[in-house]
Design a protein around this motif. Structure first.
Motif, PDB file in Angstrom:
ATOM      1  N   LEU A   1     -45.885 -61.611  -9.380  1.00 52.45           N
ATOM      2  CA  LEU A   1     -46.253 -60.218  -9.832  1.00 52.45           C
ATOM      3  C   LEU A   1     -47.783 -59.608  -9.329  1.00 52.45           C
ATOM      4  O   LEU A   1     -48.337 -58.595  -9.441  1.00 52.45           O
ATOM      5  CB  LEU A   1     -46.199 -60.641 -11.959  1.00 52.45           C
ATOM      6  CG  LEU A   1     -44.998 -60.693 -12.175  1.00 52.45           C
ATOM      7  CD1 LEU A   1     -44.772 -60.596 -13.687  1.00 52.45           C
ATOM      8  CD2 LEU A   1     -44.432 -59.345 -11.732  1.00 52.45           C
ATOM      9  N   THR A   2     -48.357 -60.792  -9.673  1.00 51.87           N
ATOM     10  CA  THR A   2     -49.876 -60.344  -9.446  1.00 51.87           C
ATOM     11  C   THR A   2     -50.179 -60.037  -7.884  1.00 51.87           C
ATOM     12  O   THR A   2     -50.765 -58.717  -7.362  1.00 51.87           O
ATOM     13  CB  THR A   2     -50.440 -61.658  -8.692  1.00 51.87           C
ATOM     14  OG1 THR A   2     -50.899 -61.907 -10.449  1.00 51.87           O
ATOM     15  CG2 THR A   2     -51.953 -61.110  -8.222  1.00 51.87           C
TER      16      THR A   2
ATOM     17  N   ASP B   1     -36.269 -67.323 -14.554  1.00 55.12           N
ATOM     18  CA  ASP B   1     -36.747 -67.214 -14.276  1.00 55.12           C
ATOM     19  C   ASP B   1     -37.329 -65.938 -13.488  1.00 55.12           C
ATOM     20  O   ASP B   1     -38.204 -64.827 -13.655  1.00 55.12           O
ATOM     21  CB  ASP B   1     -38.449 -68.281 -13.138  1.00 55.12           C
ATOM     22  CG  ASP B   1     -39.001 -69.485 -14.497  1.00 55.12           C
ATOM     23  OD1 ASP B   1     -38.701 -69.155 -15.772  1.00 55.12           O
ATOM     24  OD2 ASP B   1     -39.160 -70.111 -13.638  1.00 55.12           O
ATOM     25  N   THR B   2     -36.084 -65.701 -12.969  1.00 58.86           N
ATOM     26  CA  THR B   2     -35.802 -64.313 -11.935  1.00 58.86           C
ATOM     27  C   THR B   2     -35.800 -62.974 -12.917  1.00 58.86           C
ATOM     28  O   THR B   2     -36.209 -62.229 -12.572  1.00 58.86           O
ATOM     29  CB  THR B   2     -35.137 -64.774 -10.516  1.00 58.86           C
ATOM     30  OG1 THR B   2     -34.919 -66.125 -10.101  1.00 58.86           O
ATOM     31  CG2 THR B   2     -34.610 -63.715 -10.070  1.00 58.86           C
TER      32      THR B   2
ATOM     33  N   ASP C   1     -37.612 -57.643 -15.149  1.00 66.70           N
ATOM     34  CA  ASP C   1     -38.145 -57.503 -15.888  1.00 66.70           C
ATOM     35  C   ASP C   1     -39.979 -57.253 -16.223  1.00 66.70           C
ATOM     36  O   ASP C   1     -39.828 -55.221 -16.217  1.00 66.70           O
ATOM     37  CB  ASP C   1     -37.642 -58.086 -17.535  1.00 66.70           C
ATOM     38  CG  ASP C   1     -36.716 -58.183 -17.745  1.00 66.70           C
ATOM     39  OD1 ASP C   1     -35.559 -57.868 -17.407  1.00 66.70           O
ATOM     40  OD2 ASP C   1     -36.518 -59.102 -18.678  1.00 66.70           O
ATOM     41  N   ALA C   2     -40.751 -58.156 -15.562  1.00 64.39           N
ATOM     42  CA  ALA C   2     -41.598 -56.903 -15.724  1.00 64.39           C
ATOM     43  C   ALA C   2     -41.892 -56.781 -14.416  1.00 64.39           C
ATOM     44  O   ALA C   2     -43.464 -56.354 -14.421  1.00 64.39           O
ATOM     45  CB  ALA C   2     -43.140 -58.581 -15.705  1.00 64.39           C
ATOM     46  N   CYS C   3     -41.524 -56.686 -13.653  1.00 60.52           N
ATOM     47  CA  CYS C   3     -41.512 -56.194 -12.401  1.00 60.52           C
ATOM     48  C   CYS C   3     -41.034 -54.374 -12.616  1.00 60.52           C
ATOM     49  O   CYS C   3     -41.428 -53.711 -11.414  1.00 60.52           O
ATOM     50  CB  CYS C   3     -41.537 -56.295 -11.073  1.00 60.52           C
ATOM     51  SG  CYS C   3     -40.103 -56.456 -10.756  1.00 60.52           S
TER      52      CYS C   3
ATOM     53  N   THR D   1     -27.545 -56.733 -11.203  1.00 71.97           N
ATOM     54  CA  THR D   1     -28.172 -54.888 -10.604  1.00 71.97           C
ATOM     55  C   THR D   1     -28.325 -54.273  -9.284  1.00 71.97           C
ATOM     56  O   THR D   1     -29.250 -53.346  -9.244  1.00 71.97           O
ATOM     57  CB  THR D   1     -30.269 -56.553 -10.174  1.00 71.97           C
ATOM     58  OG1 THR D   1     -29.523 -56.899  -8.657  1.00 71.97           O
ATOM     59  CG2 THR D   1     -30.122 -57.094 -11.586  1.00 71.97           C
ATOM     60  N   GLY D   2     -27.911 -54.502  -8.315  1.00 67.00           N
ATOM     61  CA  GLY D   2     -27.523 -54.097  -7.150  1.00 67.00           C
ATOM     62  C   GLY D   2     -29.074 -54.654  -5.643  1.00 67.00           C
ATOM     63  O   GLY D   2     -28.946 -53.920  -5.209  1.00 67.00           O
ATOM     64  N   LEU D   3     -29.784 -55.201  -5.933  1.00 69.18           N
ATOM     65  CA  LEU D   3     -30.881 -56.114  -5.887  1.00 69.18           C
ATOM     66  C   LEU D   3     -30.440 -56.331  -4.356  1.00 69.18           C
ATOM     67  O   LEU D   3     -29.114 -56.589  -3.854  1.00 69.18           O
ATOM     68  CB  LEU D   3     -31.838 -56.587  -6.359  1.00 69.18           C
ATOM     69  CG  LEU D   3     -32.708 -56.247  -7.444  1.00 69.18           C
ATOM     70  CD1 LEU D   3     -32.841 -57.515  -8.250  1.00 69.18           C
ATOM     71  CD2 LEU D   3     -33.756 -55.199  -6.968  1.00 69.18           C
TER      72      LEU D   3
END
Lengths: 423, 423
Positions: free
Chosen positions: B135-136, B174-175, B180-182, B215-217
């Motif tokens: 995330l950083t 974790d994934t 969620d966080a990004c 997600t379609g990622l």
């Protein structure tokens, strides 16, 4: 007598296999020669000036055993050809421009400036066939303080309309005229330079041999770079047992009193390599040029293990880069592809081996050059890697590896050649 | 609606074989998209602001299809190993450092700064398995204005004590936490990143497939880089018909709704290549890494001629250089050795082909990216080669060749990504 020391993290080669690393030590220069490396200055040196480069790397100056100064102007251009086409369509027409002294001065000024700023302190260079332009190049190099050998090129056949000497006799007369005119230079000295066998008639080769015996000058040329070239030499010299033997028959292939550099040796077979070893011929290994011109991969591991005299060459402009730092990384990288694709017995070069070739290997052509050992001529390069920050502490060897792989000639902040500080 | 133009010597690819060169022309950007290139500004654009870069080259931003952001810190180190040893002894211990957020911030700041200054506008990047560090990295990249895809790495087997997820379930949790966080980032977006098959249990692969469908990622991973690795995959997946098929059995090998980048493909056989073509898998060709890790030479000519989707990757730190200019020259050089040593039918790559791969080839992973054609996202790099003087006049194509071969990222003076000026 002039004595001084440089203080810093000193790195040099004692053997091809390892780097000698002396952190925070003093390299002492006495009258142009290295007096040794010391962890603390001995009492006898207590009063000498110290160039404090603490925290920086100090390495021997690098030697470029093979480059074409007139080709620097067009580096990176015309890279979609093989050797013989590239010579006819790119190198020869470009070299013909050096008949114009204004052009020569402009182009050679750029070359000399960039060589001066690089990590190279010694270089063995081709000029062109033009005497005035070659003298201009030599005068510019003399001013840099670098120690160089430069050759006015001999080529009296198979050139182009614009770039070929009219006869062997004229080529030899021009060569003598050039030698007379450059006799005052002390740091930039001449080297006899038959371009390569296909460019020189038998008469010219015989004349150059006589001139070599008369003057004792060293010799440079090209050998076994490309398979088309080798086939051509076979046609031109049907009696010779190979390309190297063809030079040898004219007495221009090393031996006592005839120090010789041969560039490339990509395809030298066992017999040719044996002759090179016997004659003490220096091999200029030019990995980037071998790649750009699709010549192949010179078997550097084999040459090194055989005990050949071998150094690195940029071969500008077969190589696009003047940097011998880059040539070290290129040599390692090409040796890896050679190992994987060509010869599973030829283990890749290591960084210490590439460094050894770039310093002692090539430096030996100039005498005792390329190491901080007592009696060696004092060539030193001070490297500052502050522009390459790292989030963890690095050893001196790791810092050197980064500068080499990233070809960071910009890291060069000070340079000494034969005891003289250039900047 | 935001409209502007850049004026300069514009170069881009319309086909892999040629460069389109529009000297002294205007590239117009309208709301983030290219509106075309014009020799003179049409009346409807008469009043728009013009960024005057007359005399400079303007090229599309380059795409780096494969690099490991956490490995940038140790680029050029540990280059004497092959892939599997290098992972265990160099890459994994170094990546373990990113458990420390302070270290991660320091290291990723250096990476993001250097990527921002380079000629790259788009990049597909591996992070590490650590959620906070990843995330950083993403926050730092978001600030640069570059358009990137970044993956938190999944690896629940065959890591080291310091670098391995304890279970597939934890890895997947974790994934999701990371995704969620990004979710607020707009320019730096996530990509699912199973490290490579040996690093991921079947359970993890199945979980990632489900997450991908949900997600379609897009997905990134490694394929057929090294022969030891391929043999290992065969052991781990005895039922698969090959390495690519092993990914495919888990539904993570391209196809509709699952855009995928596979790095390397050095040893992909005909069946694997047919599957890649069928599934529209993007190949990240990483020539310097293939060389440094002695992996071999990916058959770029074959891949290109087959019509594969192919772009270039720096593969930092298998590659030491972040520069995609350098990757272009490396791709050409490796293709020449491949041709000479490996496959006489595989003609070397040309500069236009390498440029095509670095712009449109890789850019296509991001959509309509990598050319100045109407409707393409407006990524542009302005290059100033004044630091590379030449004694004769150069064409725009020659100036580009010099910047590419000399890997002169320093020539980058302005950069736009998706219509936004970064500097």
């Amino acid at each position: 007598m002039r004595i001084f020391a440089i203080k810093g993290d000193i790195i040099f080669s004692e053997t091809p296999q390892t780097l000698t690393i002396r952190p925070n030590a003093y390299a002492v220069c006495e009258d142009g020669l290295c007096a040794g490396v010391f962890d603390a200055l001995p009492n006898r040196y207590a009063a000498i000036p110290v160039h404090d480069c603490t925290g920086r790397l100090v390495i021997p100056g690098l030697t470029d055993l093979h480059a074409h100064a007139p080709q620097y102007a067009f580096r990176a251009l015309g890279m979609d050809m093989e050797l013989l086409d590239w010579l006819d369509r790119q190198a020869f027409p470009q070299e013909a421009r050096y008949a114009d002294q204004d052009y020569a001065r402009a182009a050679y000024t750029l070359f000399a400036d960039d060589l001066r700023r690089s990590a190279t302190t010694r270089a063995v260079l081709f000029g062109t066939l033009h005497v005035p332009a070659t003298l201009t190049l030599m005068a510019l190099l003399e001013q840099t303080g670098l120690v160089t050998r430069v050759g006015k090129v001999n080529m009296d056949r198979n050139g182009t309309d614009d770039l070929c000497e009219p006869s062997a006799a004229q080529s030899l007369r021009d060569t003598r005229r050039w030698l007379d005119a450059c006799s005052d230079f002390t740091r930039c000295r001449p080297i006899l330079t038959p371009r390569f066998l296909p460019s020189c008639t038998d008469e010219l080769m015989r004349g150059l041999c006589a001139l070599q015996r008369e003057t004792g000058l060293p010799v440079q040329s090209h050998l076994s770079e490309n398979q088309g070239e080798i086939a051509w030499v076979k046609e031109l010299c049907p009696d010779a047992q190979g390309y190297g033997d063809a030079y040898d028959r004219f007495g221009l292939f090393g031996g006592d009193g005839c120090p010789t550099v041969m560039a490339h040796c990509v395809w030298s077979d066992e017999a040719e390599r044996a002759l090179m070893r016997e004659r003490g011929v220096f091999i200029a290994h030019c990995p980037q040029s071998n790649t750009n011109l699709s010549s192949g991969a010179a078997p550097a591991r084999v040459l090194l293990n055989e005990g050949q005299r071998i150094g690195l060459g940029s071969d500008v402009a077969g190589g696009a880069h003047l940097s011998i730092l880059r040539a070290m990384a290129d040599a390692i990288q090409v040796s890896k592809l050679h190992w994987r694709l060509n010869d599973p017995d030829a283990k890749p070069l290591t960084l210490p081996e590439a460094f050894w070739m770039a310093t002692r290997g090539g430096g030996a052509f100039f005498g005792r050059v390329g190491a901080f050992e007592p009696g060696y001529e004092f060539d030193a390069v001070v490297l500052d890697d502050a522009a390459l920050p790292c989030p963890f502490p690095l050893t001196p060897a790791e810092r050197l590896a980064r500068i080499v792989y990233l070809a960071e000639d910009r890291a060069v902040v000070h340079k000494y050649a034969a005891g003289t500080q250039l900047f």
